[in-house]
Design an enzyme around this catalytic site. Structure first.
Site, mmCIF file in Angstrom:
data_model
loop_
_atom_site.group_PDB
_atom_site.id
_atom_site.type_symbol
_atom_site.label_atom_id
_atom_site.label_comp_id
_atom_site.label_asym_id
_atom_site.label_seq_id
_atom_site.Cartn_x
_atom_site.Cartn_y
_atom_site.Cartn_z
ATOM 1 N N CYS A 73 0.849 -1.189 0.000
ATOM 2 C CA CYS A 73 0.000 0.000 0.000
ATOM 3 C C CYS A 73 0.887 1.242 0.000
ATOM 4 O O CYS A 73 1.663 1.451 0.937
ATOM 5 C CB CYS A 73 -0.868 -0.041 1.258
ATOM 6 S SG CYS A 73 -1.839 1.452 1.479
ATOM 7 N N CYS A 185 0.006 3.824 -6.152
ATOM 8 C CA CYS A 185 -1.021 3.131 -5.362
ATOM 9 C C CYS A 185 -1.156 1.741 -5.969
ATOM 10 O O CYS A 185 -1.254 1.605 -7.203
ATOM 11 C CB CYS A 185 -2.334 3.900 -5.457
ATOM 12 S SG CYS A 185 -3.765 2.996 -4.843
HETATM 13 N N1 DGL Z 1 -3.792 0.506 -2.434
HETATM 14 C C1 DGL Z 1 -3.473 1.504 -1.500
HETATM 15 C C2 DGL Z 1 -2.309 2.349 -1.888
HETATM 16 O O1 DGL Z 1 -1.399 1.777 -2.481
HETATM 17 C C3 DGL Z 1 -4.590 2.138 -0.727
HETATM 18 C C4 DGL Z 1 -5.551 2.984 -1.455
HETATM 19 C C5 DGL Z 1 -6.647 3.487 -0.562
HETATM 20 O O2 DGL Z 1 -7.205 2.711 0.198
HETATM 21 O O3 DGL Z 1 -6.927 4.693 -0.632
HETATM 22 O O4 DGL Z 1 -2.202 3.509 -1.614
#
Ligand code: DGL
Length: 267
Positions: A73, A185
């Site tokens: 994440c 992301c």
């Molecule tokens: N997939 C995540 C990231 O890489 C989280 C996105 C989210 O929940 O806003 O930032």
């Protein structure tokens, strides 16, 4: 040989793109994946909330006696670097490996970074690249509408709402003629086709999820920690049925073990 599982987490489905890459690289590893779908999106949370969330998510994975943890994440990685570094189990975010991959891009043209609101606000990716390459021109764009669209299944390259949103966010990156764009992301890998359609084939898309999986492979290999039976067990704080239905798109394979619901944690 070390048959303990690897723990991987994200706010929802996005981190499965890192799981997919890790399973291509090391199909025998056992993986525990945690999707904190009850609290998605992380991109709207404050750094203090994100630190508590990172701690709770890692504690959950630690209860499975994992040999390493990947915070798959960008939002957690950019906002909680110290929490990850101080954790008693060896833990990684996606930021450092993404930054290393971006620094490989030849210097002539600007770089684009797209990520959640909280990641861009933290300037985590931006500062890390600037520190090592101060003259680099970097265009950072927060894309808050992407994660809700992706979680809702609006991921097709012909989805009109997605394409309108891609244009809205990526216009400055295209106009600046960026040669590479960081998908900061882990959800964004799933809309790579739509991004490519708008930006054109010549722009290199660098996936934070893929580079993190590659550096986790290096860590496990170099430290003699490889081993497992290729088991993937998933847990979610959201609906286990919904997760099971959607996971295949992100993972590129069917889940052979049904996901389990765990109670929602307080932030
Ligand atoms: N997939 C995540 C990231 O890489 C989280 C996105 C989210 O929940 O806003 O930032």
């Amino acid at each position: 040989m070390d048959f303990r599982p690897v723990g991987i987490f994200d706010s929802g489905l996005g981190g499965l793109t890192a799981v997919k890459r890790l399973r291509q690289l090391l199909p025998e590893e056992n993986i525990i994946y945690f999707a904190d779908s009850a609290r998605v999106p992380y991109g709207e949370k404050t750094p203090a909330e994100l630190r508590r969330i990172a701690q709770q998510d890692m504690d959950f994975l630690k209860s499975f006696n994992v040999k390493a943890i990947l915070a798959a994440c960008g939002t957690i990685s950019c906002n909680t670097a110290q929490t990850i570094e101080d954790y008693p189990v060896r833990a990684f975010g996606v930021k450092d490996s993404a930054v290393s991959a971006m620094l490989q891009v030849p210097c002539e043209s600007p770089l684009g970074i797209i990520a959640t609101e909280a990641s861009i606000k933290s300037a985590g990716y931006y500062n890390a690249i600037k520190k090592l390459s101060p003259d680099r021109e970097i265009i950072c764009v927060p894309c808050p509408d992407f994660v809700p669209l992706i979680e809702a299944g609006r991921t097709g390259e012909d989805d009109e709402e997605l394409l309108r949103t891609v244009e809205k966010y990526l216009k400055p990156v295209k106009e600046a003629k960026a040669s590479a764009v960081l998908l900061g992301c882990t959800h964004y890998g799933i809309i790579a086709q739509a991004l490519r359609k708008y930006l054109g084939e010549d722009v290199k898309l660098i996936s934070a999820a893929d580079s993190a999986a590659e550096s986790l492979r290096d860590y496990l290999t170099e430290n003699d920690l490889l081993g497992g039976e290729g088991k993937l067990s998933c847990y979610t704080s959201g609906s286990a049925d919904e997760f099971a239905q959607r996971a295949e798109t992100f993972l590129g394979e069917k889940l052979s073990i049904m996901p389990e619901h765990i109670p929602v944690m307080e932030v």
